[in-house]
Design an enzyme around this catalytic site. Structure first.
Site, short mmCIF file in Angstrom:
data_model
loop_
_atom_site.label_atom_id
_atom_site.label_comp_id
_atom_site.label_asym_id
_atom_site.label_seq_id
_atom_site.Cartn_x
_atom_site.Cartn_y
_atom_site.Cartn_z
N GLY A 17 82.17 120.16 130.42
CA GLY A 17 82.68 118.80 130.25
C GLY A 17 83.18 118.58 128.83
N GLY A 22 83.01 121.30 125.99
CA GLY A 22 83.83 122.50 125.97
C GLY A 22 83.52 123.46 127.09
N GLY A 67 88.62 121.26 136.47
CA GLY A 67 88.12 122.62 136.70
C GLY A 67 89.16 123.50 137.36
N ASP A 68 89.96 122.92 138.26
CA ASP A 68 91.03 123.67 138.92
C ASP A 68 92.09 124.11 137.91
OD1 ASP A 68 89.60 122.83 141.15
OD2 ASP A 68 90.90 121.10 141.45
#
Length: 318
Positions: free
Chosen positions: A229, A232, A258-259
């Site tokens: 998050g 880092g 995240g993708d």
């Protein structure tokens, strides 16, 4: 840079139309007024393909699609120049609703379970996937599945892809991740919470996460990228532990971050980036993504801007 001849395959087994509602001071139990509305075709693998296309990298999306949304997905992906080889299913693909409280900066996801996948539809997909995979392809297995899909599906797909000589990146949670790692994908990308759940860690301290990643390495998972998050990310690869520091930005949506990092990993592999550079690029993708609304895909220019701001350090193992 020129893309090599690898085929990039992204797998989305439970795609969703993402409906993002911006609401000022969202409150339960009363009438809320929407200040902004957007629709995005979604699903983690599809999001990866959208980002890669913005990086001038071609990929092929596969998985399951059905119902009134199927045509919309195919037309939208084709309009972006993204190839599709989805299996048609009888039931409707799902819609997920994202509520963005613009006043409190709180993000709420309301996700549907997904359609019933028949045994025949699953077999058709497995056959199609096996036909698609070839040596040196990069395969991204990402996201959740509908309740009717077996929890070892990513283990099955990893085994098929690796037997063909493909490079496998797995981004999943819970039982899907637990089962998937049994076939040793080349990279996994859990976030800190997912890794805590996977290995029942006492905390998500950096020390605990690194220890957990090293344990996974000893079991044959060569590369572990852990997103943290705003703190880092960690990248454990080979003998080294790399940490990218978080950068403060105006967060508009955390969906798809995240993708975007996974897309950054694919791009880094295609361009033979060193591990520290790969982490920096992937972290730049994730950071750029959170500054955009909905699941809008970041551009290479936006990522390069973040790339100049992110620092990567090599950590010493305690």
């Amino acid at each position: 840079m020129l893309q090599k001849k690898n085929m990039i395959i992204t797998v989305t087994l439970n795609p969703a139309m993402d409906k993002t509602l911006a609401i000022d001071n969202f409150t339960l139990g009363i009438v809320n007024r929407v200040s902004n509305l957007r629709y995005d075709i979604g699903g983690k693998g599809i999001n990866v393909s959208k980002v890669l296309k913005n990086f001038n990298v071609n990929s092929t999306c596969t998985g399951f699609l059905g119902g009134i949304l199927e045509k919309t997905f195919i037309e939208e992906l084709n309009s972006r120049g993204i190839d599709t080889r989805f299996i048609h299913i009888k039931e409707n693909s799902r819609t997920n609703t994202k509520i963005v409280d613009t006043t409190k900066k709180v993000y709420t996801d309301i996700n549907e379970a997904g359609p019933e996948i028949s045994e025949n539809e699953l077999k058709m997909f497995l056959d199609e996937f096996g036909n698609m995979c070839n040596k040196d392809d990069i395969v991204v297995l990402a996201g959740g599945v509908s309740p009717s899909v077996p929890k070892d599906i990513y283990a099955q797909l990893t085994k098929i892809a690796k037997e063909k000589g493909a490079f496998v990146i797995l981004d999943a949670d819970g039982e899907l991740l637990k089962e998937g790692i049994k076939e040793k994908p080349d990279v996994i990308k859990p976030n800190n919470h997912e890794l805590v759940r996977l290995l029942n860690l006492e905390s998500d301290s950096e020390k605990e996460l690194i220890k957990a990643a090293k344990l996974l390495q000893s079991k044959g998972i060569a590369n572990i990228l852990i997103s943290l998050g705003e703190k880092g990310a960690l990248f454990i690869t080979g003998e080294n532990i790399y940490h990218s520091k978080g950068v403060k930005v105006d967060v508009k949506s955390t969906v798809g971050a995240g993708d975007s990092m996974v897309a950054g990993l694919v791009y880094s592999k295609l361009n033979n980036y060193e591990p520290s550079e790969a982490l920096k690029f992937a972290a730049s993708c994730g950071t750029a993504a959170v500054t955009l609304e909905g699941t809008k895909a970041c551009t290479l220019e936006q990522v390069q801007e973040m790339f100049r701001k992110i620092e990567v350090e090599i950590k010493e193992e305690d």
